[in-house]
Design an enzyme around this catalytic site. Structure first.
Site, short mmCIF file in Angstrom:
data_model
loop_
_atom_site.label_atom_id
_atom_site.label_comp_id
_atom_site.label_asym_id
_atom_site.label_seq_id
_atom_site.Cartn_x
_atom_site.Cartn_y
_atom_site.Cartn_z
CG MET A 36 -1.87 -1.24 1.24
SD MET A 36 -2.86 -1.27 2.67
CE MET A 36 -4.08 0.15 2.60
CD GLU A 92 9.66 1.59 0.64
OE1 GLU A 92 11.10 2.19 0.20
OE2 GLU A 92 9.40 0.72 -0.17
CG ASP A 120 5.07 13.54 10.46
OD1 ASP A 120 5.42 14.67 9.71
OD2 ASP A 120 5.59 12.58 10.15
#
Length: 425
Positions: free
Chosen positions: A105, A107, A221
């Site tokens: 899906m 990386e 993040d």
């Protein structure tokens, strides 16, 4: 599932088609090869404390692969990790006897995400396989703890991705999640970076701010890659800004999600509020000025990231596309006006080189003419004006330089950008 039937979509404010851009990544230092480890893990049902993984070993004994009732043919032959510590696999292989690898899906810096079939629960899941490197393994264990804590407060599973299970397999922490739709960034990319309608941006913004208000943690993040649509379904709608194309031309249409529901992922860098947090956080384009200047950070750094995300959803492009700190700060001044003097006077020793005679050392300190041009071509914030200026005014509050002046999530949710819409309804 794509629906070829074209329907009118109840959003009228559609933006111009932006120029296509390459994605800029997070700089990652080179790391040594990973070691091979043991298998251990735990089902996550009623949330309980987890047992930390055992220390990695240089080889795998036969008994270590058969705990938890694994079949002898449950695992593929052992392979070395790649040079960056990523797990090597082939589609159709097992990841323990319970999970069968269906597709890759994605990386990222952390490792890979695989779509797998869960034989026990009879459903597709997403498994995050963390790189076999010590610092990423440690971050994964922090993420597991955070997800378990969040699950206690997010009973309905409405705001953050739900953890199903975790295990340590061949020195890779593997975290099993519910399978969701694509990230906001992937949706933009597949849509040729065409912007979202303002009503959809409003619903996404509302959910992000509600999530932050309830979180009581600092994600550190937040970015379009870490915000996933719950559903992968979409419809095609006419793109009225592509008037030069005919309805037979595929560029005449753009995709719109059938549902605005989102969930936040990637809690490997999440932290609780503590004073004097000075290390670098956030992916470059969504990094707050106080982080770059070394002034310390807390909750407001996430608010800044949300402001950058909303601009990107409205325009199709990242607000600050840069790899360099001085250029990044210059871009901020171009879009938002001069940085406050009191912030420039307090920069830490690593950021002193960006300031000269009480102001940003720009354009004198620019690395190249191209850098100066890339800053000059940026529009002012008013260029993302929608909904009678309400969105621009909200963004000005989310993107205030001084974190103490920045809107809180609670204050932002009371902004007319949200309340006027409720009154209209």
């Amino acid at each position: 599932m794509e629906m070829e039937r074209v329907t009118e979509f109840p959003f009228s404010n559609l933006d111009r088609r932006p120029r296509k851009r390459a994605r800029l990544g997070w700089d990652v230092p080179q790391v040594p090869k990973a070691q091979v480890g043991l298998f251990c893990g735990q089902e996550v049902g009623n949330v309980t404390s987890f047992a930390p993984p055992r220390a990695p070993s240089d080889h795998v004994t036969s008994s270590s692969l058969f705990v938890k009732g694994l079949a002898r043919n449950g695992s593929p032959p052992w392979r070395e990790d790649d040079k960056d510590g990523h797990y090597m696999f082939a589609l159709g292989e097992n990841l323990t006897s319970r999970y069968k690898i269906h597709s890759k899906m994605g990386e990222g810096t952390f490792g890979q995400v695989l779509e797998c079939w869960d034989r026990e629960r009879k459903e597709m899941v997403a498994i995050k396989i963390v790189r076999g490197i010590k610092k990423y393994r440690e971050a994964a264990m922090i993420e597991i703890e955070v997800l378990q804590q969040l699950a206690k407060h997010d009973k309905g599973g409405n705001r953050c991705v739900q953890i199903r299970n975790w295990f340590d397999y061949r020195n890779h922490i593997c975290i099993v999640f519910e399978k969701l739709g694509s990230s906001l960034y992937d949706f933009l990319r597949k849509n040729n970076y065409r912007s979202f309608p303002i009503d959809l941006v409003r619903e996404i913004a509302r959910q992000l701010l509600e999530f932050m208000h309830d979180l009581c943690m600092i994600h550190t993040d937040l970015k379009p890659e870490n915000v996933l649509l719950v559903s992968s379904e979409y419809i095609k709608v006419p793109d009225y800004k592509s008037s030069s194309h005919t309805p037979k031309d595929s560029s005449y249409f753009k995709r719109m999600p059938k549902s605005s529901a989102i969930k936040v992922i990637d809690f490997g860098s999440t932290t609780y509020e503590r004073p004097d947090q000075n290390y670098i956080v956030s992916t470059r384009h969504y990094r707050a000025p106080e982080v770059i200047l070394g002034l310390g950070w807390t909750y407001p750094c996430d608010i800044w990231s949300v402001g950058c995300i909303l601009v990107e959803l409205c325009t199709g492009e990242a607000l600050f596309q840069t790899h360099e700190n001085l250029e990044h700060l210059a871009m901020m001044e171009r879009v938002l006006g001069p940085l406050p003097q009191h912030m420039l006077k307090r920069v830490d020793r690593h950021a002193e080189k960006y300031v000269r005679r009480g102001r940003l050392d720009w354009p004198e300190g620019a690395a190249s003419r191209e850098s100066i041009k890339s800053v000059m071509k940026l529009p002012r914030l008013q260029h993302v004006d929608h909904s009678a200026g309400d969105l621009t005014h909200l963004l000005q509050g989310l993107l205030r330089y001084d974190p103490t002046d920045r809107l809180t999530a609670r204050e932002a949710l009371r902004h007319p950008f949200f309340t006027r819409d409720q009154l209209r309804r």
